[in-house]
Enzyme design. Structure first.
Site, PDB file in Angstrom:
ATOM      1  N   SER A   1       0.851  -1.196   0.000  1.00  0.00           N
ATOM      2  CA  SER A   1       0.000   0.000   0.000  1.00  0.00           C
ATOM      3  C   SER A   1       0.882   1.240   0.000  1.00  0.00           C
ATOM      4  O   SER A   1       1.980   1.223   0.588  1.00  0.00           O
ATOM      5  CB  SER A   1      -0.892   0.022   1.243  1.00  0.00           C
ATOM      6  OG  SER A   1      -1.562   1.279   1.341  1.00  0.00           O
TER       7      SER A   1
ATOM      8  N   TYR B   1      -1.593  -0.582  10.256  1.00  0.00           N
ATOM      9  CA  TYR B   1      -1.798  -1.095   8.885  1.00  0.00           C
ATOM     10  C   TYR B   1      -0.642  -0.655   7.998  1.00  0.00           C
ATOM     11  O   TYR B   1      -0.072  -1.468   7.255  1.00  0.00           O
ATOM     12  CB  TYR B   1      -3.130  -0.557   8.346  1.00  0.00           C
ATOM     13  CG  TYR B   1      -3.341  -0.746   6.854  1.00  0.00           C
ATOM     14  CD1 TYR B   1      -3.770  -1.973   6.347  1.00  0.00           C
ATOM     15  CD2 TYR B   1      -3.134   0.300   5.959  1.00  0.00           C
ATOM     16  CE1 TYR B   1      -3.971  -2.149   4.980  1.00  0.00           C
ATOM     17  CE2 TYR B   1      -3.339   0.130   4.601  1.00  0.00           C
ATOM     18  CZ  TYR B   1      -3.756  -1.090   4.120  1.00  0.00           C
ATOM     19  OH  TYR B   1      -3.958  -1.257   2.767  1.00  0.00           O
TER      20      TYR B   1
END
Ligand code: NAP
Length: 248
Positions: free
Chosen positions: A143, A157
């Protein structure tokens, strides 16, 4: 492309788009899902209607026994594994780090990191030349958060995706002589259900205009990059993290 492509978390979003494109490229696709059986079967139906081959297999990738069962099912019922897309991932509910529960932190790390590593272990045991395999390719979903840090949203995350980038680099080097290429795609901001699931139902509308490119990506725009990395067109590319993030 021949053999089986396993796409984890393929019942919707980016994973479903990768499954569709993978089948169109010639793979038999294993459509993994955790709870969305109907959605996974719908993806399989779409692939079959388009003339492709696919099979839905339930497994919680954050659970080691489930990962073993997932790969055993492929061994028993599908062509030999030639590709793995580690796509299944969660963010956890949005908060500052000190407000996040251990359950949230563990849930994200168990799936995004441990689950991904268990899948890599199982795939290498099947594809590496040292085990009699014929090589293959692994693509991990990282990501843009890995290099932004996601403050105030989910720094755990972002940390899990930073670890995915490190693992991609190391695993690529470890298996370059084994016929396995390992790469990652780092999406920026994609139109999927992950944002609502992490407690931000209006995130798409809010964040899309702030992207340099002025909009969110469609899942297919990420899947195209994944398919390129899986393909022989990327034959000299390994250990790369390809940012597909609209300029962010
Ligand atoms: P999504 O729409 O929320 O879809 C997640 C998929 O993962 C679903 O098919 C879900 O299946 C499956 N899943 C969830 N937990 C699972 C588990 N424990 N075991 C197996 N499957 C599981 O997510 P997405 O936005 O497409 O994201 C896909 C990947 O891209 C993730 O790794 C995410 O971190 C990354 N990413 C996304 C964005 C974005 O903006 N969307 C940006 C950067 C990176 P069930 O419904 O059956 O549980």
């Amino acid at each position: 492309m021949t053999g089986t492509l396993l796409v984890t978390g393929a019942s919707r979003g980016i994973g479903a788009a990768v499954a569709r494109l993978g089948a169109a490229a010639g793979y038999t696709v294993c459509v993994n899902y955790r709870s969305g059986a109907a959605a996974a079967e719908a993806v399989v139906g779409e692939i079959e209607n388009a003339g492709g081959r696919a099979r839905a297999v339930q497994a919680d990738v954050g659970c080691e026994e489930d990962v073993e069962r997932l790969f055993a099912t492929i061994d028993a019922e599908l062509p030999p594994l030639s590709g793995l897309v580690n796509n299944a991932g969660v963010c956890g509910q949005v908060s500052r780090l000190e407000e996040a529960s251990t359950e949230t932190l563990r849930g994200v790390l168990d799936l995004n990191l441990l689950g991904l590593m268990w899948c890599c272990q199982a795939a290498v045991r099947r594809m590496a030349r040292r085990y009699g395999g014929r090589g293959g390719a692994i693509v991990n979903l990282s990501s843009g958060a890995a290099s932004i840090g996601s403050p105030g949203e989910y720094v755990w995350y972002a940390a899990s995706k930073g670890a995915v980038d490190s693992l991609t680099l190391g695993l690529a080097k470890e298996n370059a002589g084994e016929g396995i290429r390992v790469n990652a795609v780092a999406p920026g901001f994609v139109r999927t259900e992950i944002h609502a699931a992490s407690g931000m139902p209006d995130r798409l509308e809010k964040v899309a205009p702030t992207m340099p490119i002025g909009r969110a990506a469609e899942p297919e725009e990420i899947a195209e990059a994944v398919l390129w990395l899986l393909s022989d067109k990327a034959s000299y590319t390994t250990g790369a993290v390809l940012r597909v993030a609209g300029g962010r």
